[in-house]
Scaffold this active site. Structure first.
Site, PDB file in Angstrom:
ATOM      1  CG  ASN A  49      57.221  12.643  54.456  1.00  0.00           C
ATOM      2  OD1 ASN A  49      58.289  12.670  53.860  1.00  0.00           O
ATOM      3  ND2 ASN A  49      56.349  11.654  54.307  1.00  0.00           N
ATOM      4  CB  ILE A  50      59.805  13.977  60.287  1.00  0.00           C
ATOM      5  CG1 ILE A  50      60.798  14.830  59.470  1.00  0.00           C
ATOM      6  CG2 ILE A  50      60.528  13.189  61.392  1.00  0.00           C
ATOM      7  CD1 ILE A  50      61.390  16.007  60.239  1.00  0.00           C
ATOM      8  CB  CYS A  60      53.340  17.757  56.246  1.00  0.00           C
ATOM      9  SG  CYS A  60      51.819  16.811  56.363  1.00  0.00           S
ATOM     10  CD  GLU A  62      53.399  20.113  52.352  1.00  0.00           C
ATOM     11  OE1 GLU A  62      53.931  19.240  53.077  1.00  0.00           O
ATOM     12  OE2 GLU A  62      52.382  19.897  51.676  1.00  0.00           O
ATOM     13  CB  CYS A  93      47.598  17.869  54.324  1.00  0.00           C
ATOM     14  SG  CYS A  93      48.424  18.582  55.749  1.00  0.00           S
ATOM     15  CB  CYS A  96      50.669  21.886  55.040  1.00  0.00           C
ATOM     16  SG  CYS A  96      51.608  20.576  55.858  1.00  0.00           S
TER      17      CYS A  96
HETATM   18  N1  THU Z   1      52.450  14.469  53.713  1.00  0.00           N
HETATM   19  C1  THU Z   1      53.241  15.580  53.556  1.00  0.00           C
HETATM   20  O1  THU Z   1      54.433  15.571  53.902  1.00  0.00           O
HETATM   21  N2  THU Z   1      52.659  16.685  53.027  1.00  0.00           N
HETATM   22  C2  THU Z   1      51.368  16.774  52.638  1.00  0.00           C
HETATM   23  O2  THU Z   1      50.895  17.850  52.303  1.00  0.00           O
HETATM   24  C3  THU Z   1      50.552  15.566  52.565  1.00  0.00           C
HETATM   25  C4  THU Z   1      51.045  14.426  53.385  1.00  0.00           C
HETATM   26  C5  THU Z   1      53.069  13.250  54.301  1.00  0.00           C
HETATM   27  C6  THU Z   1      52.579  12.907  55.680  1.00  0.00           C
HETATM   28  C7  THU Z   1      52.845  11.425  55.754  1.00  0.00           C
HETATM   29  O3  THU Z   1      54.174  11.226  56.192  1.00  0.00           O
HETATM   30  C8  THU Z   1      52.741  10.957  54.306  1.00  0.00           C
HETATM   31  O4  THU Z   1      52.787  12.127  53.507  1.00  0.00           O
HETATM   32  C9  THU Z   1      51.474  10.174  53.997  1.00  0.00           C
HETATM   33  O5  THU Z   1      50.354  10.891  54.364  1.00  0.00           O
END
Ligand code: THU
Length: 141
Positions: A49-50, A60, A62, A93, A96
């Site tokens: 995640n960035i 995210c 993914e 989420c 994604c």
């Molecule tokens: N996040 C993901 O990288 N993937 C997901 O499927 C759920 C959420 C990240 C986004 C954000 O940087 C952190 O988790 C908190 O929501």
């Protein structure tokens, strides 16, 4: 034999997702996420995640993995593993799920949601996103 190979790949994907978490840029949520996406070519694309100071441009893990892969010419995928920092299994989420649905067969594509340690919960994309809006809906216009 096939099953043994599948199990090895599954373990490798999970390890790669956990490793990818190390690169997470998440100074706002402090919630690290890593993903590892297996393409039909056999190549594994990782992502993290960035986050962003403006919050909504956050990407995210993914989607980072999918966009890396598609930008390198891959369009067919077998499975993804996703690992977070929480106690529980990390479920992708909704955004994604929709992005994965663009490229992945809902009945075949496996999502390995990693929990504590290397435990994981396995579901198909179709189970995670039933009755999805997809390219067939756009083409039927
Ligand atoms: N996040 C993901 O990288 N993937 C997901 O499927 C759920 C959420 C990240 C986004 C954000 O940087 C952190 O988790 C908190 O929501």
């Amino acid at each position: 034999m096939r099953e043994e190979k599948d199990e090895r790949l599954e373990k490798e994907l999970i390890k790669e997702a956990i490793r990818a978490k190390e690169f997470s840029y998440s100074p706002y949520s402090n919630f690290r996420v890593g993903a590892a996406l297996l393409a039909k070519s056999g190549k594994i694309y990782t992502g993290c995640n960035i986050e962003n100071a403006a919050y909504s441009p956050t990407n995210c893990a993914e989607r980072t993995a999918v966009f890396k892969a598609v930008s390198e010419g891959e369009k067919e995928f077998v499975a993804i593993a996703v690992a977070g920092d929480g106690e529980d299994y990390l479920a992708p989420c909704g955004v994604c799920r929709q992005v994965l649905r663009e490229f992945c067969d809902p009945d075949q594509f496996c999502v390995f949601m990693v929990g504590k340690g290397e435990n994981c919960q396995k579901m198909t994309l179709g189970e995670l996103l039933p009755a999805a809006f997809s390219k067939k809906d756009v083409k039927s216009k």
